[in-house]
Enzyme design. Structure first.
Site, PDB file in Angstrom:
ATOM      1  N   GLY A 139      39.837  19.491  25.950  1.00 40.60           N
ATOM      2  CA  GLY A 139      40.016  20.774  26.619  1.00 40.60           C
ATOM      3  C   GLY A 139      39.047  21.027  27.752  1.00 40.60           C
ATOM      4  O   GLY A 139      39.271  21.905  28.586  1.00 40.60           O
ATOM      5  N   SER A 140      37.981  20.262  27.835  1.00 35.62           N
ATOM      6  CA  SER A 140      36.938  20.490  28.832  1.00 35.62           C
ATOM      7  C   SER A 140      37.385  20.048  30.218  1.00 35.62           C
ATOM      8  O   SER A 140      37.787  18.901  30.423  1.00 35.62           O
ATOM      9  CB  SER A 140      35.673  19.722  28.422  1.00 35.62           C
ATOM     10  OG  SER A 140      34.835  19.485  29.521  1.00 35.62           O
ATOM     11  N   ALA A 141      37.278  20.934  31.205  1.00 39.84           N
ATOM     12  CA  ALA A 141      37.667  20.594  32.573  1.00 39.84           C
ATOM     13  C   ALA A 141      36.840  19.437  33.139  1.00 39.84           C
ATOM     14  O   ALA A 141      37.401  18.509  33.735  1.00 39.84           O
ATOM     15  CB  ALA A 141      37.564  21.822  33.471  1.00 39.84           C
ATOM     16  N   ARG A 176      38.130  16.318  31.674  1.00 37.49           N
ATOM     17  CA  ARG A 176      39.457  15.964  32.187  1.00 37.49           C
ATOM     18  C   ARG A 176      39.379  15.349  33.578  1.00 37.49           C
ATOM     19  O   ARG A 176      40.175  14.480  33.928  1.00 37.49           O
ATOM     20  CB  ARG A 176      40.357  17.206  32.187  1.00 37.49           C
ATOM     21  CG  ARG A 176      40.784  17.636  30.790  1.00 37.49           C
ATOM     22  CD  ARG A 176      41.765  18.790  30.825  1.00 37.49           C
ATOM     23  NE  ARG A 176      41.122  20.087  30.779  1.00 37.49           N
ATOM     24  CZ  ARG A 176      41.118  20.965  31.751  1.00 37.49           C
ATOM     25  NH1 ARG A 176      41.717  20.678  32.901  1.00 37.49           N
ATOM     26  NH2 ARG A 176      40.517  22.130  31.619  1.00 37.49           N
ATOM     27  N   LYS A 196      35.644  16.031  25.210  1.00 36.98           N
ATOM     28  CA  LYS A 196      36.520  16.941  24.500  1.00 36.98           C
ATOM     29  C   LYS A 196      37.722  17.193  25.395  1.00 36.98           C
ATOM     30  O   LYS A 196      37.553  17.549  26.578  1.00 36.98           O
ATOM     31  CB  LYS A 196      35.794  18.256  24.176  1.00 36.98           C
ATOM     32  CG  LYS A 196      36.515  19.116  23.159  1.00 36.98           C
ATOM     33  CD  LYS A 196      35.615  20.250  22.669  1.00 36.98           C
ATOM     34  CE  LYS A 196      36.326  21.054  21.578  1.00 36.98           C
ATOM     35  NZ  LYS A 196      35.473  22.112  21.032  1.00 36.98           N
TER      36      LYS A 196
END
Length: 450
Positions: free
Chosen positions: A250-252, A255, A248
């Site tokens: 937005g997930s750190a 990323r 996803k």
């Protein structure tokens, strides 16, 4: 001689003792009385500014965080690689189990029992946190299906770490008999892992020191955990020649994997989860790949791996043209591993503990949880004193920490008051490939803070 700062009652410390026994390594044991504040003395803070145990000192090299120490001991003093394989896929699975032990299983113990045992004002048992223990054991039970050992067809340091944790649950009288695979694995692990006797002595010491009052209380019996095995079929669900990444934006943690891939020139077939709150990760076809139902998850031609930091190491070792991001030098690896565990267990955890209850459960801000964020940044700031990068040269540690710190930025946490962190952060944004995609994910996640 290796100086080992420890207390026998500590599960992470006991995992080091068993590993040293397996390797035939002698430790110069130095007890650190936490209750007396010995870990806060200046001479200990010079060795470990995080003031945690266990801490290992090998000559002029110091490393802490038990799982990083486990890896270091095997790579530096092991006669072979059986306890921590060199094969990238086998090593990746061991890493994943170590992160599972830190972030899921052992964390569930701390979340439920520690407030009852160690808070200044003892808190009552929290049934919701007890359910998390059941879930963690359910996941471990699934991972052990058809397996004699935790991460391979042989004994590894994953078994040692998990044995220290599970034995702590046993001495605390948590009943895990309903998890038959865990029971079978546990009985075997006690027999084959050197140092079991000393480990159990540490458990009994812990019980005598801290558990007597707790165990007198009536334990609330909760309903059985939802059995994840009912979702699982036989065989692999996906067989791709390319690498699939379930994530996803937005997930750190997701990323951090994307930035690592960018640095390596690796491409994924990206499988975006648009609705995790709606249960995308619980679909049967996904549970066949990852019974922990977490993201990110990598599927490399039938080999499935989850936990972002384990994925990052795997990508470098399997697909990197060089090892600069995760060098083969044992001391350099140990520092990077320690920083990765710091990211997972301290810095990122402080973000999740403070912000996630507000975002997803609509709870009020918790002042004590906010203090843990400040404490985590103070520690990180100290680690960066005189350093351009988090673990010496630029490495995976910087990428993982960059994903986390950038999330704090969109949460409007004031990073600038930590001068070393702010300096590192501004530089890391410039030198890390994939920063733009990371920041785009941050902005997507920002909506939750608004």
């Amino acid at each position: 001689m290796l100086d080992f700062y420890y207390m026998l009652y500590s599960a992470p410390c006991r995992s080091i003792l068993m590993t040293a026994k397996a390797l035939g390594v002698e430790l110069n044991k130095k007890k650190v009385d936490l209750d007396a504040g010995e870990h806060l003395k200046p001479e200990f803070l010079k060795i470990n500014p995080l003031h945690t145990i266990p801490t290992l000192v090998d000559g002029d090299f110091a490393v802490w965080e038990s799982r990083a120490i486990l890896i270091y001991l095997v790579e530096k003093y092991g006669k072979d690689d059986s306890l921590y394989p060199k094969d990238p896929q086998q090593k990746a699975v061991v890493n994943q189990r170590l992160f599972f032990d830190l972030g899921i299983l052992y964390q569930s113990y701390m979340d439920y029992y520690y407030p009852q045992l160690f808070d200044e004002v003892k808190k009552p048992a929290n049934p919701e946190n007890f359910k998390k223990i059941d879930v963690a054991f359910g996941q471990l039970n699934t991972l052990l299906e058809g397996q004699q050992y935790a991460a391979a067809n042989k004994l590894t340091i994953a078994d040692v770490a998990l044995l220290a944790t599970v034995s702590t649950f046993e001495i605390t009288e948590y009943d895990f008999k309903k998890f038959s695979n865990v029971v079978r694995w546990y009985e075997n692990a006690k027999k084959v892992i050197p140092g079991w006797k000393e480990n159990w002595e540490g458990c009994v010491y812990y019980k005598d020191l801290y558990l007597s009052d707790l165990l007198k209380k009536t334990v609330v019996k909760l309903s059985k955990v939802h059995n994840l095995k009912q979702f699982l079929g036989a065989g692999n669900f996906f067989h791709h020649t390319e690498m699939d990444l379930y994530y996803k934006p937005g997930s750190a943690p997701c990323r951090s994997v994307l930035m690592t891939a960018k640095a390596l020139g690796v491409e994924f077939d990206k499988k975006i989860f648009l609705n995790t709150r709606g249960g995308d990760q619980f679909k049967p076809e996904y549970l066949k790949i990852n019974p922990q139902h977490t993201i990110p998850t990598l599927n490399d031609n039938g080999f499935a791996l989850w936990e972002s930091r384990a994925i990052m190491v795997y990508l470098v070792e399997k697909h990197g043209q060089h090892d600069k991001l995760f060098p083969k030098d044992t001391q350099k690896q140990a520092l990077i591993n320690q920083r990765l565990y710091f990211d997972m267990g301290t810095l990122y955890k402080s973000l999740a503990d403070y912000y996630y209850p507000q975002i997803f459960l609509k709870q009020a801000p918790n002042a004590e949880s906010y203090k843990k964020i400040e404490s985590a940044f103070e520690i990180f700031n100290a680690l960066l004193e005189g350093q351009t990068y988090a673990a010496g040269d630029y490495s995976l540690a910087d990428i993982a920490l960059l994903a986390t710190v950038s999330t704090f930025e969109v949460a409007k946490f004031d990073i600038k008051k930590y001068a070393n962190v702010n300096k590192w952060y501004e530089n890391a944004k410039k030198v890390t490939p994939g920063w733009d995609e990371n920041w785009a994910g941050c902005l997507e996640f920002k909506k939750y803070f608004e």
